[in-house]
Design a protein around this motif. Structure first.
Motif, PDB file in Angstrom:
ATOM      1  N   LYS A 401     -59.694   5.797  61.488  1.00  0.00           N
ATOM      2  CA  LYS A 401     -60.162   5.628  62.876  1.00  0.00           C
ATOM      3  C   LYS A 401     -59.908   6.895  63.700  1.00  0.00           C
ATOM      4  CE  LYS A 401     -61.462   1.231  62.853  1.00  0.00           C
ATOM      5  NZ  LYS A 401     -62.817   0.788  63.230  1.00  0.00           N
ATOM      6  N   MET A 404     -62.267   9.727  63.027  1.00  0.00           N
ATOM      7  CA  MET A 404     -63.648   9.537  63.473  1.00  0.00           C
ATOM      8  C   MET A 404     -63.790   9.536  64.996  1.00  0.00           C
ATOM      9  SD  MET A 404     -64.770   6.721  60.586  1.00  0.00           S
ATOM     10  CE  MET A 404     -66.518   6.718  60.924  1.00  0.00           C
ATOM     11  N   SER A 410     -65.844  14.949  66.082  1.00  0.00           N
ATOM     12  CA  SER A 410     -64.672  14.346  65.442  1.00  0.00           C
ATOM     13  C   SER A 410     -64.210  15.193  64.264  1.00  0.00           C
ATOM     14  CB  SER A 410     -65.016  12.939  64.954  1.00  0.00           C
ATOM     15  OG  SER A 410     -65.965  13.002  63.912  1.00  0.00           O
ATOM     16  N   ILE A 412     -63.723  14.426  61.227  1.00  0.00           N
ATOM     17  CA  ILE A 412     -64.466  14.170  59.989  1.00  0.00           C
ATOM     18  C   ILE A 412     -65.856  14.816  60.041  1.00  0.00           C
ATOM     19  CG2 ILE A 412     -65.572  11.949  60.561  1.00  0.00           C
ATOM     20  CD1 ILE A 412     -64.537  10.967  57.802  1.00  0.00           C
ATOM     21  N   MET A 413     -66.511  14.792  61.213  1.00  0.00           N
ATOM     22  CA  MET A 413     -67.817  15.430  61.373  1.00  0.00           C
ATOM     23  C   MET A 413     -67.682  16.953  61.350  1.00  0.00           C
ATOM     24  SD  MET A 413     -70.303  13.296  61.519  1.00  0.00           S
ATOM     25  CE  MET A 413     -70.830  11.647  61.983  1.00  0.00           C
ATOM     26  N   GLY A 438     -66.213  10.853  52.126  1.00  0.00           N
ATOM     27  CA  GLY A 438     -66.336   9.675  52.991  1.00  0.00           C
ATOM     28  C   GLY A 438     -65.723   8.434  52.365  1.00  0.00           C
ATOM     29  N   SER A 442     -62.637   6.254  53.864  1.00  0.00           N
ATOM     30  CA  SER A 442     -62.941   4.935  54.402  1.00  0.00           C
ATOM     31  C   SER A 442     -62.705   3.793  53.424  1.00  0.00           C
ATOM     32  CB  SER A 442     -64.401   4.892  54.862  1.00  0.00           C
ATOM     33  OG  SER A 442     -65.262   5.026  53.742  1.00  0.00           O
ATOM     34  N   THR A 451     -71.430   6.827  57.650  1.00  0.00           N
ATOM     35  CA  THR A 451     -70.792   7.942  58.347  1.00  0.00           C
ATOM     36  C   THR A 451     -71.522   9.259  58.125  1.00  0.00           C
ATOM     37  OG1 THR A 451     -68.659   6.849  58.056  1.00  0.00           O
ATOM     38  CG2 THR A 451     -68.608   9.167  58.673  1.00  0.00           C
TER      39      THR A 451
END
Length: 527
Positions: A401, A404, A410, A412-413, A438, A442, A451
């Motif tokens: 969480k 992200m 974020s 992760i992005m 990913g 997750s 995602t």
């Protein structure tokens, strides 16, 4: 560049903590990493403490999904064990074939393939792994085999959920979505020639593999040929039907010793393993009932799936810190947690915990004539096994969480986009790795597709690569990421009673995962 470093360092630290010589157990390493990322979000990224707290609540509650499935799987496993049904199943399987490779392929490959097609959610390893341990295989080795084997069918797991739902928000016409499924099935099928063989090496030696190689390949192809054929026109049933056909053919091949090393058994041994049909059927009844319920509740056309996912409002309450919603199908949802747009939901009847695991256990108690002492032992064993994994899963999901938070910016992005910018037109060779990343974070190929699907689509457009091929590689990556997915590793370890070996497992399963990615990249060049 600093944003990228801040985003990547906690994950590198987590990997180091879990794979170093004196590795930290996951229930320590994961919460510690979540705390570090939370501090970085607060201090460096400027995230509000209110939003962080909301994500702590959402992440902690999200652990209820995997932990309830794990608890259900352990309950069933302990029920079969304590009642003696597991011993009967073991004797029956030994009656089909005493060959270890044959047993591993029937249960660890074909049976798990079918279960993945019906349910997903980590249930294949939860059901298949205990059966293999009951046959006398080492639990740690079985855990690694189960994780690696359960990769090929995953893109079409839970009646195709990672494909039709995971990539369904990209606005693709149905024909293109079908093409993505078709391409991913081809990549998986080529990888399947090698990956199950590597998985077997965790449990048996190369000599055994060589002597039974014909059976191994026949068992593999008996699943993958119908799988890749069905994927040409459908993205819901390839794994389910392919697995069912493969399981049937694998049992028949083993029964008649086709492709298996000849093993001499005495007449007394053969008689000892020949059990009456009604005894075997009774012992297998809980597992057969489990499969039946999974199938009828996952196939959309039968209507039960819609009923179990009915979101029609039944109740709405304001709890002060969030809005509570309850639907007709008992879907529990919290929205506006701490005044933010953070939410959480639990599909009480659809998550494979109450239905089918707990339901099957309740039916099995009288069916297997279990007494109160045995039932108490089953409940006690289950409760003692899920305490530590619950802490680990809470840490893992809060960490996800936090990673992200920030949308396009974020951590992760930022990580995904940085890799894309760095690699450019060569992205085709690395697309599957982003999908695996990913799944590692997750615990789900579906969430990985949700995602990173949009990022993969954007990269394909920006660098001029075929969109469907890149999305297929994302789907394959999410599936192969199951091998190193922390949630899955914790789940199968807990069910098999393995403690503090998560790092050890990751260090070994990452090798076939990398090879899987290479195979997918090579196949993508030709298709």
């Amino acid at each position: 560049m600093l944003n990228l470093a801040i985003s990547v360092i906690p994950i590198l630290l987590l990997i180091w903590m879990m794979t170093k010589r004196n590795a930290l157990p996951s229930h320590v390493a994961l919460p510690a990493t979540a705390l570090l990322i939370g501090l970085l979000q607060l201090v460096y990224f400027g995230t509000s403490s209110q939003l962080l707290a909301a994500n702590v609540i959402s992440g902690a509650l999200s652990a209820l999904t995997p932990i309830s499935i794990i608890a259900g799987a352990i309950l069933l496993n302990r029920t079969l064990n304590v009642s003696g049904a597991e011993d009967v199943i073991r004797q029956w399987l030994e009656g089909i074939s005493k060959n270890q490779v044959g047993q591993l392929m029937i249960i660890g490959w074909a049976f798990a393939f079918m279960i993945e097609g019906a349910s997903g959610f980590g249930t294949p390893a939860a059901i298949a792994a205990p059966i293999l341990v009951g046959l006398g295989f080492n639990p740690l080795r079985v855990a690694m085999l189960a994780l690696v084997m359960n990769s090929v069918p995953v893109s079409f797991g839970a009646v195709g959920t990672p494909t039709w739902f995971g990539l369904g928000n990209l606005g693709l016409p149905d024909a293109e979505l079908l093409d993505v499924g078709r391409l991913s099935a081809i990549m998986h099928t080529v990888a399947a020639v090698i990956i199950p063989v590597i998985a077997l090496k965790f449990v048996v030696n190369w000599q055994q593999i060589k002597r039974n190689f014909v059976f191994i390949q026949l068992s593999i192809w008996s699943c993958t040929i119908p799988y890749v054929w069905l994927a040409q026109w459908n993205y819901e049933f390839p794994a389910l039907i392919g697995g069912a056909i493969g399981l049937t053919l694998s049992i028949l091949l083993a029964r008649y010793n086709i492709g298996l090393e000849k093993q001499t058994t005495s007449e007394e041994e053969n008689k000892a393993t020949t059990l009456p049909f009604h005894v075997v059927f009774k012992a297998m009844a809980p597992t057969l009932l489990l499969i039946l319920i999974l199938i009828v509740t996952r196939i959309k056309q039968l209507g039960l799936k819609g009923m179990l996912n009915d979101a029609t409002p039944l109740l709405h309450l304001n709890l002060g810190f969030a809005d509570l919603h309850l639907s007709q199908a008992l879907i529990i949802k919290l929205s506006n947690i701490l005044g933010t747009d953070t939410s959480w939901a639990y599909k009480t009847l659809y998550v494979p915990a109450l239905i089918p695991f707990f339901l099957v256990v309740l039916i099995s108690i009288p069916l297997l004539k279990m007494n109160k002492t045995q039932v108490k032992q089953v409940v006690s064993d289950t409760a003692s096994r899920i305490k530590t994994p619950f802490i680990a899963l809470v840490g893992a999901l809060i960490m996800v969480k936090f990673m992200m938070i920030g949308g396009e910016h974020s951590p992760i992005m930022t990580t995904g986009n940085a890799f894309a910018d760095l690699i450019g037109k060569n992205w085709q060779y690395c697309a599957a790795s982003l999908g695996a990343l990913g799944a590692f974070f997750s615990g789900s190929a579906t969430v990985s597709n949700l995602t990173f699907g949009a990022i993969q689509q954007s990269i394909a457009h920006n660098v001029g690569l075929p969109e469907n091929t890149i999305l297929a590689m994302q789907s394959v990556g999410g599936a192969m990421g199951n091998m190193v997915c922390i949630n899955n590793i914790i789940a199968v370890s807990t069910i098999l009673g393995i403690a503090n070996k998560e790092g050890y497992i990751i260090k070994r399963t990452v090798i076939p995962m990398v090879l899987y990615g290479v195979i997918a990249a090579v196949v993508s060049i030709f298709i």
